[in-house]
Design a protein around this motif. Sequence first.
Motif, PDB file in Angstrom:
ATOM      1  N   GLY A  75       0.790  -1.227   0.000  1.00 42.45           N
ATOM      2  CA  GLY A  75       0.000   0.000   0.000  1.00 42.45           C
ATOM      3  C   GLY A  75       0.823   1.278   0.000  1.00 42.45           C
ATOM      4  O   GLY A  75       0.279   2.354  -0.217  1.00 42.45           O
ATOM      5  N   THR A  76       2.137   1.184   0.234  1.00 43.55           N
ATOM      6  CA  THR A  76       2.959   2.395   0.210  1.00 43.55           C
ATOM      7  C   THR A  76       3.253   2.787  -1.242  1.00 43.55           C
ATOM      8  O   THR A  76       3.184   1.978  -2.150  1.00 43.55           O
ATOM      9  N   VAL A  77       3.554   4.061  -1.429  1.00 40.96           N
ATOM     10  CA  VAL A  77       3.896   4.569  -2.756  1.00 40.96           C
ATOM     11  C   VAL A  77       5.235   5.286  -2.644  1.00 40.96           C
ATOM     12  O   VAL A  77       5.429   6.109  -1.748  1.00 40.96           O
ATOM     13  N   ALA A  81       0.200   7.566  -6.429  1.00 39.69           N
ATOM     14  CA  ALA A  81      -0.214   6.421  -7.251  1.00 39.69           C
ATOM     15  C   ALA A  81      -1.038   6.899  -8.442  1.00 39.69           C
ATOM     16  O   ALA A  81      -1.907   7.756  -8.302  1.00 39.69           O
ATOM     17  N   GLY A  82      -0.751   6.366  -9.625  1.00 43.93           N
ATOM     18  CA  GLY A  82      -1.487   6.707 -10.844  1.00 43.93           C
ATOM     19  C   GLY A  82      -0.899   7.880 -11.611  1.00 43.93           C
ATOM     20  O   GLY A  82      -1.289   8.129 -12.748  1.00 43.93           O
ATOM     21  N   ALA A 138       6.338  -3.903 -15.914  1.00 44.30           N
ATOM     22  CA  ALA A 138       6.070  -3.543 -14.526  1.00 44.30           C
ATOM     23  C   ALA A 138       7.348  -3.827 -13.747  1.00 44.30           C
ATOM     24  O   ALA A 138       8.088  -4.763 -14.069  1.00 44.30           O
ATOM     25  N   TYR A 139       7.619  -3.006 -12.743  1.00 46.26           N
ATOM     26  CA  TYR A 139       8.867  -3.109 -11.982  1.00 46.26           C
ATOM     27  C   TYR A 139       8.552  -2.932 -10.504  1.00 46.26           C
ATOM     28  O   TYR A 139       7.756  -2.079 -10.130  1.00 46.26           O
ATOM     29  N   MET A 140       9.190  -3.745  -9.665  1.00 49.73           N
ATOM     30  CA  MET A 140       9.084  -3.530  -8.219  1.00 49.73           C
ATOM     31  C   MET A 140      10.459  -3.718  -7.596  1.00 49.73           C
ATOM     32  O   MET A 140      11.108  -4.744  -7.772  1.00 49.73           O
ATOM     33  N   GLY A 190      12.843   3.266  -4.215  1.00 51.61           N
ATOM     34  CA  GLY A 190      12.200   2.106  -3.581  1.00 51.61           C
ATOM     35  C   GLY A 190      10.725   1.952  -3.867  1.00 51.61           C
ATOM     36  O   GLY A 190       9.922   2.200  -2.981  1.00 51.61           O
ATOM     37  N   THR A 191      10.364   1.502  -5.074  1.00 51.50           N
ATOM     38  CA  THR A 191       8.956   1.568  -5.413  1.00 51.50           C
ATOM     39  C   THR A 191       8.563   0.717  -6.604  1.00 51.50           C
ATOM     40  O   THR A 191       9.382   0.059  -7.218  1.00 51.50           O
ATOM     41  N   SER A 192       7.271   0.736  -6.894  1.00 54.44           N
ATOM     42  CA  SER A 192       6.713   0.025  -8.044  1.00 54.44           C
ATOM     43  C   SER A 192       6.304   1.021  -9.111  1.00 54.44           C
ATOM     44  O   SER A 192       5.741   2.062  -8.792  1.00 54.44           O
ATOM     45  N   PHE A 193       6.572   0.691 -10.362  1.00 51.48           N
ATOM     46  CA  PHE A 193       6.074   1.541 -11.444  1.00 51.48           C
ATOM     47  C   PHE A 193       5.908   0.736 -12.726  1.00 51.48           C
ATOM     48  O   PHE A 193       6.304  -0.430 -12.809  1.00 51.48           O
ATOM     49  N   LEU A 194       5.267   1.379 -13.706  1.00 49.12           N
ATOM     50  CA  LEU A 194       4.997   0.763 -15.002  1.00 49.12           C
ATOM     51  C   LEU A 194       5.651   1.614 -16.076  1.00 49.12           C
ATOM     52  O   LEU A 194       5.774   2.824 -15.914  1.00 49.12           O
TER      53      LEU A 194
END
Lengths: 196, 146
Positions: free
Chosen positions: A30-32, A49-50, B110-112, B137-141
């Motif tokens: 849930g963290t961004v 997010a988004g 997608a990357y994490m 330190g995160t997720s992105f596309l």
Amino acid sequence: MRLLLLMLCLAFAGCAAKGTTVVLVEDPDGTVGQVEVGTTAGTQSLNAAGQSTSVKDSSARPSPVRTLDRTDIEKEYGPAIQAMPTPPEKFLLYFEFGRAELTLESKPAPARILESVQRRNSRDVRVNGHSDTIGPRADNARLSLERAEEARVLLVQEGVDPAIIKVLSHGEGNPLIPTPDETPEPRNRRVEVLVR
Amino acid sequence: MHFFALLILSLTLHASIAQAQPEVAGFIKSVEGQGLIVRDDASLPANPGDIVHVSDAVTTMENSAIGIMLEDDTLISLGPDSRLELGDFAFAPQEEKFSLAIRLLKGSFAYMSGVIGRLAPEKIHIETPDAVIAVHGTSFLVKVEE
């Protein structure tokens, strides 16, 4: 037909032209975080997010932030998102003081680990042995390896393929709970099993 | 006796670490449809469990997708008709050696972040033909259109 495709393409805002688009999304917890997209002409940071930005080429400035909703994201990135592996699952097995024997509470763990291996279709299981800091370092290195070996044997008995298990001993050097030397700490007498 | 047992133990451990560390960057976790691992001049069909080495490229065909897990638990996936190159990878926490360089050449991704993203985010270098992506330190596309 080509023209029709092109028109359909233009009709949907998400249909990207040449260049790079980056979208920041939530982590599973849930963290961004934050992402910066840079070219020789400038940098755009994304921090919710988004949020997304697009870049036409390496000499162009990244576009202002545009926020995409779930439907946009699913349409553009659905297959990649679905192919994302689930993060490795971690299990902690605890051991009796000075021995390579599971505590009573940890006895059901191997069965849960097998279940995870099967569910994830895992071909990579890491077994990392650890000890607390009571006694000489060398003895703890040996004990932590014995614990990892014992965990390996239990996993194989449970039905995990021995070929996918890698065993490593950390001794007293990598405690879960940091303590001074010569400190009894049950939570450090452990084996960490990572199902990848 | 203890000393010898320990010596042998540490030698075997070192051997296995030395083997595991330098070349292996990760493995293919899932394949939907068809994809390739491009190594030197050879193209090998990608299958779940295949090792991904430093300098490999991974590609997907139409209607295909691939999931990759790197040694530090960084996760990357490729959507259809995509290509990535793994420029560099090093993960040796005890020597504080970290490096991750990825080129996303076309398609969707997608990357994490994994452990490198947590311990040494400045050592991560992700680029496309158009831009450089700095990660905290995160997720992105990512989507790259040629």
